[in-house]
Design a protein around this motif. Sequence first.
Motif, mmCIF file in Angstrom:
data_model
loop_
_atom_site.group_PDB
_atom_site.id
_atom_site.type_symbol
_atom_site.label_atom_id
_atom_site.label_comp_id
_atom_site.label_asym_id
_atom_site.label_seq_id
_atom_site.Cartn_x
_atom_site.Cartn_y
_atom_site.Cartn_z
ATOM 1 N N UNK A 1 0.846 -1.189 0.000
ATOM 2 C CA UNK A 1 0.000 0.000 0.000
ATOM 3 C C UNK A 1 0.879 1.236 0.000
ATOM 4 N N UNK A 2 0.419 2.244 -0.696
ATOM 5 C CA UNK A 2 1.109 3.523 -0.695
ATOM 6 C C UNK A 2 0.117 4.608 -0.302
ATOM 7 N N UNK A 3 0.501 5.413 0.664
ATOM 8 C CA UNK A 3 -0.365 6.470 1.165
ATOM 9 C C UNK A 3 -0.402 7.634 0.194
ATOM 10 N N UNK A 4 -1.579 8.225 0.070
ATOM 11 C CA UNK A 4 -1.736 9.294 -0.889
ATOM 12 C C UNK A 4 -1.046 10.584 -0.510
ATOM 13 N N UNK A 5 -1.116 10.945 0.749
ATOM 14 C CA UNK A 5 -0.637 12.260 1.161
ATOM 15 C C UNK A 5 0.876 12.389 1.130
ATOM 16 N N UNK A 6 1.589 11.326 1.513
ATOM 17 C CA UNK A 6 3.037 11.438 1.639
ATOM 18 C C UNK A 6 3.826 10.340 0.931
ATOM 19 N N UNK A 7 3.137 9.362 0.344
ATOM 20 C CA UNK A 7 3.823 8.322 -0.401
ATOM 21 C C UNK A 7 4.486 7.254 0.441
ATOM 22 N N UNK A 8 4.228 7.219 1.727
ATOM 23 C CA UNK A 8 4.796 6.172 2.562
ATOM 24 C C UNK A 8 4.160 4.833 2.230
ATOM 25 N N UNK A 9 4.916 3.771 2.421
ATOM 26 C CA UNK A 9 4.498 2.454 1.948
ATOM 27 C C UNK A 9 4.482 1.413 3.045
ATOM 28 N N UNK A 10 3.701 0.370 2.806
ATOM 29 C CA UNK A 10 3.679 -0.830 3.621
ATOM 30 C C UNK A 10 3.744 -2.026 2.690
ATOM 31 N N UNK A 11 4.394 -3.078 3.154
ATOM 32 C CA UNK A 11 4.471 -4.319 2.393
ATOM 33 C C UNK A 11 4.228 -5.500 3.313
ATOM 34 N N UNK A 12 3.466 -6.452 2.824
ATOM 35 C CA UNK A 12 3.218 -7.665 3.585
ATOM 36 C C UNK A 12 4.498 -8.476 3.725
ATOM 37 N N UNK A 13 4.580 -9.234 4.802
ATOM 38 C CA UNK A 13 5.771 -10.042 5.044
ATOM 39 C C UNK A 13 6.065 -11.012 3.909
ATOM 40 N N UNK A 14 5.022 -11.486 3.263
ATOM 41 C CA UNK A 14 5.204 -12.472 2.210
ATOM 42 C C UNK A 14 5.969 -11.943 1.011
ATOM 43 N N UNK A 15 5.981 -10.621 0.845
ATOM 44 C CA UNK A 15 6.652 -10.039 -0.311
ATOM 45 C C UNK A 15 7.690 -8.997 0.063
ATOM 46 N N UNK B 1 4.989 5.153 -7.027
ATOM 47 C CA UNK B 1 4.027 5.888 -7.842
ATOM 48 C C UNK B 1 4.713 6.983 -8.626
ATOM 49 N N UNK B 2 4.028 7.387 -9.668
ATOM 50 C CA UNK B 2 4.424 8.533 -10.463
ATOM 51 C C UNK B 2 3.211 9.459 -10.472
ATOM 52 N N UNK B 3 3.260 10.484 -9.668
ATOM 53 C CA UNK B 3 2.109 11.368 -9.531
ATOM 54 C C UNK B 3 1.756 12.087 -10.831
ATOM 55 N N UNK B 4 2.766 12.423 -11.595
ATOM 56 C CA UNK B 4 2.522 13.111 -12.852
ATOM 57 C C UNK B 4 1.729 12.250 -13.820
ATOM 58 N N UNK B 5 1.946 10.943 -13.757
ATOM 59 C CA UNK B 5 1.233 10.010 -14.624
ATOM 60 C C UNK B 5 0.003 9.417 -13.961
ATOM 61 N N UNK B 6 -0.216 9.750 -12.688
ATOM 62 C CA UNK B 6 -1.321 9.194 -11.915
ATOM 63 C C UNK B 6 -1.312 7.668 -11.981
ATOM 64 N N UNK B 7 -0.130 7.111 -11.812
ATOM 65 C CA UNK B 7 0.066 5.676 -11.953
ATOM 66 C C UNK B 7 0.847 5.129 -10.766
ATOM 67 N N UNK B 8 0.405 3.986 -10.281
ATOM 68 C CA UNK B 8 1.081 3.265 -9.208
ATOM 69 C C UNK B 8 1.696 2.002 -9.790
ATOM 70 N N UNK B 9 2.857 1.645 -9.295
ATOM 71 C CA UNK B 9 3.577 0.495 -9.802
ATOM 72 C C UNK B 9 3.822 -0.528 -8.697
ATOM 73 N N UNK B 10 3.996 -1.759 -9.114
ATOM 74 C CA UNK B 10 4.468 -2.805 -8.225
ATOM 75 C C UNK B 10 5.629 -3.504 -8.912
ATOM 76 N N UNK B 11 6.820 -3.239 -8.427
ATOM 77 C CA UNK B 11 8.004 -3.910 -8.939
ATOM 78 C C UNK B 11 8.162 -5.231 -8.203
ATOM 79 N N UNK B 12 8.203 -6.317 -8.944
ATOM 80 C CA UNK B 12 8.279 -7.649 -8.377
ATOM 81 C C UNK B 12 9.575 -8.299 -8.827
ATOM 82 N N UNK B 13 10.410 -8.634 -7.872
ATOM 83 C CA UNK B 13 11.683 -9.276 -8.140
ATOM 84 C C UNK B 13 11.738 -10.637 -7.468
#
Length: 128
Positions: free
Chosen positions: A50-64, A72-84
Amino acid sequence: QVQLVESGGGLVQPGGSLRLSCAASGFSLEHYAIGWFRQAPGKEREGLSCISGSDGRTRHADSVKGRFTISRDNAKNTVYLQMNSLKPEDTAVYYCAAGRPYSSSWCGPIWYDGMDYWGKGTLVTVSS
């Protein structure tokens, strides 16, 4: 109208990487918490990141944690999930969602229970 459209899914080998995109329209990313979920056949939907809207802080589940990164890229109004370092057990339909789980754009501890808008999903298959 609020819309979320995922893209970037596909077939990838174990150990490989993939970047998913969630294009948002009808609202600004700064006003909503945005989350990534996945659901594999026969399993419950799992909140991943999850990424917070106001400040961009994130949380990730332990599994990942350590393998997946939400951004996110605010200019593009797009959120990404990079999976490695993908594993076969990562195979699932991946969804992005938007909500205000704490009546704000904050990704709180139970952010995954407060999503109101959902994309249709994109399939990620990890297999050799």
